[in-house]
Design a protein around this motif. Sequence first.
Motif, short mmCIF file in Angstrom:
data_model
loop_
_atom_site.label_atom_id
_atom_site.label_comp_id
_atom_site.label_asym_id
_atom_site.label_seq_id
_atom_site.Cartn_x
_atom_site.Cartn_y
_atom_site.Cartn_z
N ILE A 143 0.84 -1.21 0.00
CA ILE A 143 0.00 0.00 0.00
C ILE A 143 0.87 1.25 0.00
CG2 ILE A 143 -1.61 1.34 1.42
CD1 ILE A 143 -2.96 -1.32 2.16
N ALA A 144 1.99 1.20 0.73
CA ALA A 144 2.91 2.35 0.75
C ALA A 144 3.48 2.62 -0.64
CB ALA A 144 4.04 2.09 1.75
N LEU A 145 3.80 1.55 -1.37
CA LEU A 145 4.32 1.72 -2.74
C LEU A 145 3.23 2.27 -3.68
CD1 LEU A 145 6.51 -1.50 -3.13
CD2 LEU A 145 7.31 0.86 -3.01
N ILE A 146 2.00 1.77 -3.51
CA ILE A 146 0.88 2.30 -4.33
C ILE A 146 0.69 3.79 -4.03
CG2 ILE A 146 -1.61 2.18 -4.72
CD1 ILE A 146 -1.44 -0.84 -4.15
N GLN A 147 0.79 4.15 -2.77
CA GLN A 147 0.68 5.56 -2.37
C GLN A 147 1.75 6.41 -3.06
OE1 GLN A 147 -1.52 7.81 -0.94
NE2 GLN A 147 -1.35 7.02 1.15
N LYS B 196 -14.88 2.88 -5.26
CA LYS B 196 -14.40 3.68 -4.12
C LYS B 196 -13.89 5.04 -4.60
CE LYS B 196 -14.90 0.59 -0.79
NZ LYS B 196 -15.86 0.79 0.30
N ALA B 197 -13.11 5.02 -5.68
CA ALA B 197 -12.54 6.27 -6.20
C ALA B 197 -13.65 7.19 -6.69
CB ALA B 197 -11.54 5.97 -7.32
N ARG B 198 -14.61 6.62 -7.44
CA ARG B 198 -15.72 7.45 -7.97
C ARG B 198 -16.54 8.04 -6.84
NH1 ARG B 198 -16.74 3.03 -11.76
NH2 ARG B 198 -15.76 3.52 -13.74
N ARG B 199 -16.75 7.26 -5.80
CA ARG B 199 -17.56 7.77 -4.70
C ARG B 199 -16.92 9.01 -4.08
NH1 ARG B 199 -18.34 8.18 0.44
NH2 ARG B 199 -20.46 8.03 1.27
N GLU B 200 -15.62 8.93 -3.80
CA GLU B 200 -14.94 10.05 -3.16
C GLU B 200 -14.76 11.24 -4.12
OE1 GLU B 200 -14.51 10.12 0.03
OE2 GLU B 200 -15.30 8.07 0.10
N SER C 156 -9.45 6.85 1.70
CA SER C 156 -8.83 7.96 2.46
C SER C 156 -8.05 8.88 1.52
CB SER C 156 -7.89 7.41 3.53
OG SER C 156 -8.58 6.61 4.43
N TYR C 157 -7.31 8.28 0.60
CA TYR C 157 -6.47 9.07 -0.30
C TYR C 157 -7.33 10.01 -1.16
CZ TYR C 157 -3.29 10.28 -4.10
OH TYR C 157 -2.55 10.97 -5.02
N TYR C 158 -8.36 9.46 -1.80
CA TYR C 158 -9.16 10.29 -2.70
C TYR C 158 -10.09 11.24 -1.94
CZ TYR C 158 -7.27 7.97 -6.74
OH TYR C 158 -6.41 7.53 -7.71
N SER C 159 -10.41 10.89 -0.72
CA SER C 159 -11.18 11.83 0.11
C SER C 159 -10.35 13.08 0.38
CB SER C 159 -11.57 11.15 1.42
OG SER C 159 -12.25 12.06 2.25
N ARG C 160 -9.06 12.88 0.70
CA ARG C 160 -8.18 14.03 0.94
C ARG C 160 -7.99 14.85 -0.33
NH1 ARG C 160 -5.19 9.95 3.36
NH2 ARG C 160 -3.63 9.99 1.66
N GLN C 161 -7.74 14.16 -1.46
CA GLN C 161 -7.50 14.86 -2.72
C GLN C 161 -8.72 15.66 -3.17
OE1 GLN C 161 -4.22 14.59 -2.49
NE2 GLN C 161 -4.04 14.36 -4.69
N GLU D 294 -6.84 -6.73 -0.03
CA GLU D 294 -7.76 -5.86 -0.76
C GLU D 294 -8.55 -4.93 0.16
OE1 GLU D 294 -10.45 -6.77 -4.59
OE2 GLU D 294 -11.42 -7.37 -2.73
N ASP D 295 -9.06 -5.45 1.25
CA ASP D 295 -9.85 -4.62 2.17
C ASP D 295 -9.05 -3.41 2.65
OD1 ASP D 295 -11.90 -6.36 1.88
OD2 ASP D 295 -11.71 -7.31 3.85
N ALA D 296 -7.79 -3.65 3.04
CA ALA D 296 -6.94 -2.55 3.52
C ALA D 296 -6.61 -1.59 2.38
CB ALA D 296 -5.65 -3.13 4.11
N MET D 297 -6.36 -2.15 1.18
CA MET D 297 -6.03 -1.30 0.03
C MET D 297 -7.22 -0.39 -0.34
SD MET D 297 -6.62 -1.07 -3.52
CE MET D 297 -7.11 -2.71 -4.04
N LEU D 298 -8.43 -0.94 -0.31
CA LEU D 298 -9.63 -0.15 -0.64
C LEU D 298 -9.88 0.94 0.41
CD1 LEU D 298 -12.07 -2.95 -1.87
CD2 LEU D 298 -10.82 -1.31 -3.27
N LYS D 299 -9.63 0.60 1.66
CA LYS D 299 -9.79 1.59 2.74
C LYS D 299 -8.79 2.73 2.55
CE LYS D 299 -10.05 1.90 7.78
NZ LYS D 299 -9.87 1.17 9.06
N ASP D 300 -7.56 2.40 2.19
CA ASP D 300 -6.54 3.42 1.96
C ASP D 300 -6.89 4.27 0.74
OD1 ASP D 300 -3.68 4.37 2.67
OD2 ASP D 300 -3.60 4.01 0.50
#
Length: 741
Positions: free
Chosen positions: A154-158, A251-255, A203-208, A194-200
Amino acid sequence: MTPREILLEEGWDVLEKGITKLKKILEGKDDEPQFNSEQYMVLYTTIYDICTQKPPNDYSQQLYDKYGEAFESYIASVVLPSLREKHEEFMLIELVKRWSNHKVMVRWLSRFFHYLDRYFIARLALPPLNEVGVTCFKSKVFEELKRKATGAVIALIQQERDGDQIDRSLLKNVLDLFVEIGMGQLNCYENDFEDAMLKDTTSYYSRQASKWILEDTCPDYMLKAEECLKREKDRVAHYLHSSSESKLLEKARRELLTVYASQLLEKEHSGISALLRDDKVEDLSRMFRLFSKVDQGLDPVANAFRQHVTSLGTALVKQAEDVAKDKKADIKKDVAGLPEQVFVRKVIDLHDKYIGYVNDCFQNHSLFHKALKEAFEVFCNKNVAGSSCAELLATFCESILVKGGGAEKLSDEDIEQTLENIVKLLAYVSDKDLFAEFYRKKLARRLLYDRSASDEHERSILTKLKQQCGGQFTSKMEGMVTDLALARENQKEFKEHLVKNPPGIDFSVTVLTTGFWPSYKVSNLNLPAEMVKCVEVFRDYYQTKTNHRKLSWLYSFGTCNINGKFDAKPVELILSTYQAAALLLFNASHGLSYQEIKAQLNLPDEDVVRTLHSLSCAKYKILNKEPGNKTVSPTDVFEFNSKFTDKMRRIRIPNPPVDEKKKVIEDVDKDRRYAIDASVVRIMKARKVLGYQQLVMETVEQLSRMFKPDVKAIKKRIEDLITRDYLERDRENPNLFKYLA
C-alpha cells in the motif's frame, strides 16, 4: 530372492541428503550441481521401497509426516530469519524470492514423494503433497508477514499515486503470492490485502477531492478525476487482481464524484450551466463519461440540460413576441422573413444543436432524449404573437413549399432536411390535429392554384408526417394529391371533347372529391353569360361520364384571364372568378353603384366588399371609387378606370387575404368533440362499467397522439353521451358509468 527391508532411519538418511542438496541449490550455492537422473532415481526408489514394504515396515505415514517437517525445518532455520531482518520494499523482494524458492522445493519434493501421492494419500483421502507444502508456507510465513507485506504494498501504491516511479513487477509478484496462497480461493487476497487497500484508496481520494473541489474549476476537477480513474484502471491491468477493478473504481468514484456531485455541477462560473452556456462540448462529454458510472449521477446533469434548453426556447418565444410588437427589432435585420418564420427557423437551429449534444456529448442516452423532449414540449406549446406553434409550423411549411418561397433559395437536400426538422418539431406539439387542419388548408390552396414548387417535396413531407403521426393523419392529404392527379387526367379528356364542342372561350375544370378536401362555402354567383355557357358544356360532358354524382361549383377558387382595354395599352389581367364577374359588368355600364354590383353578382356583402376593395383600393386600381377613400361602403359608386396603366403587360390582381384561423379552430374543435365521443364510447364498449377518473384517464391516453384533450371537454361529452343514451350513471355511485348497448 526376498528384497532387503529398509528401516525408516536408514531410508530417511538417504532422503535427507537429497533434501539438503535441494536446499543448497535453492540458496544458490555455486558449488552445488543440479540433480542428475541417477540421483533422482535413487531418491524415488528409496521412497518406493519403503512404502511397498509389508507392515509393520510400511513407513508411508511416517514419510508423509517427515515431508511436512522438511518444509517446517527449512522455513524456521532459513526463510523466516532472512525475512525478519528486512523491511518494506526489501522485505517484499525477499518474500517474492522465498515464495518462488518454496514453489520449486514443493515441486521437487512432490516428485520425489510421488508414490505417496498416487497410493497412500489417495487411499486415505489426505491433503495432497502440493497442498501440504503451500499450507506450510502459509501458516509459518504468510500469517506472520501478511500485515507487513500489505502495508509495504500500500505504501508503494501511495508513492505511485503521488507521482513516484515504483517497481510494478515486484507488486505483481507479491500480489500473485496473495492469490496463489489461497489455492483457488481469493479469500487471502481479499481479506488480507484488498480490504486494507480499498480503505486506503478511500482515504487518499477523500483528501485529494476535498482539496481540489475548493481550488479547481469544474472542467479542471473533472480532468483530474478522469486521469485518476484511468490510472486506477491501469493499476489493475499491471499488478492488482482483475476482481479488484470494479471495487477500486467504485471507491474512487464515490470520493471524487458522488460526495461532491452537487457542489461540482453547481459551481458558479464553471458548473454544468456554464458549460452548456459556453458550448464546452469536450467538457460536457467528459462529464457524461464520469457521471454515467455513478448511481443516478446523470439525473442532475439531465435536469440542468432540460432547464437550459427550456430557458433558451422560452427566450425565443419572448423574442418573437417582442419582434411582433416592434418590426424594427434587430432580429428582423439578422434574418429575412416574418418574425414567426424567424422563430421557427431559430427553434429548428436550437433543436439541431442540442440533438447533436444528445447524440455526441451524451452518447444518445435515453435520459437526455427525454430531457430534450420535455424542454421542447414546454415552449413548442406556447402561443407566439397570437399564433399556436401548430399554425406556425404549417405556415413555415407553406413558405418552403410554395412557388416563390424558400424552396427557390434552398437546395433539394436543404429542403428535405428542413422538412425533416419540421416533422421532428411536430412531435413536441400537443395539438397535432390543429397542425393537420392548417396544413391541409394551405396544401389545398397550393394544389388548386398550382403554386407548389415541387410535387416531389410535397409527397416527401407527407411520407415523413405519415411515419411520425400514422396513416390516418395524412390520409386526406394524400387523397388530395391523388385526387388532383385524377382531375388532370379528366381535364385532358375534357379538352379532347372541347375540340368537337368549342364553347367560344378557353377554359378548364378541376373536379375534386368532397371527402378529401376542406369544406368550402358554395356561392350562388350570377355568372356572366360567357361563363354560363362554359358551365353548361362541362355539365353535359360530365353527365355522359357519370350520372350518380352531383357537381357543386366553387367559383371562389376559379381563375380568369381577361384582356383589359385601357387608353395607354391593353393589359392582360389575371383575376379570381368573383373579380372577373364584377369587371365584366362594366362592359355594359360605365359606372355602377355598390348596391347594383351586389344585386347583379348575387353575392353576400362580405364577398362584394373584398372583391371591390381588391379592384379599387389596392395596388392596382382597375376601378375608380367615389368617394376616394380606402374602405368600401354600400353607398360607394364605381366606374371603369380607362386611364389605368402599368409597365407590365400581364398582371395578377390578388384578393385580400382571408383570415381562416377562426374557421380552422372551429373545425378542429368540432372534430375534437367527435373524437372524444368516439373514444369514450370505444372504451366503455370494451369495459362495460368504468369509474369517472379511469374513463377520463384512458380517454386522454387514447387521444394524446393527436391532441391533449381538456378534462372539462371530456366531462361535457360524457354528459352529452348520457343524454343520447350511450351511457348511464350508476344509481348508487354517480361516479360510475355503464355502457348501454
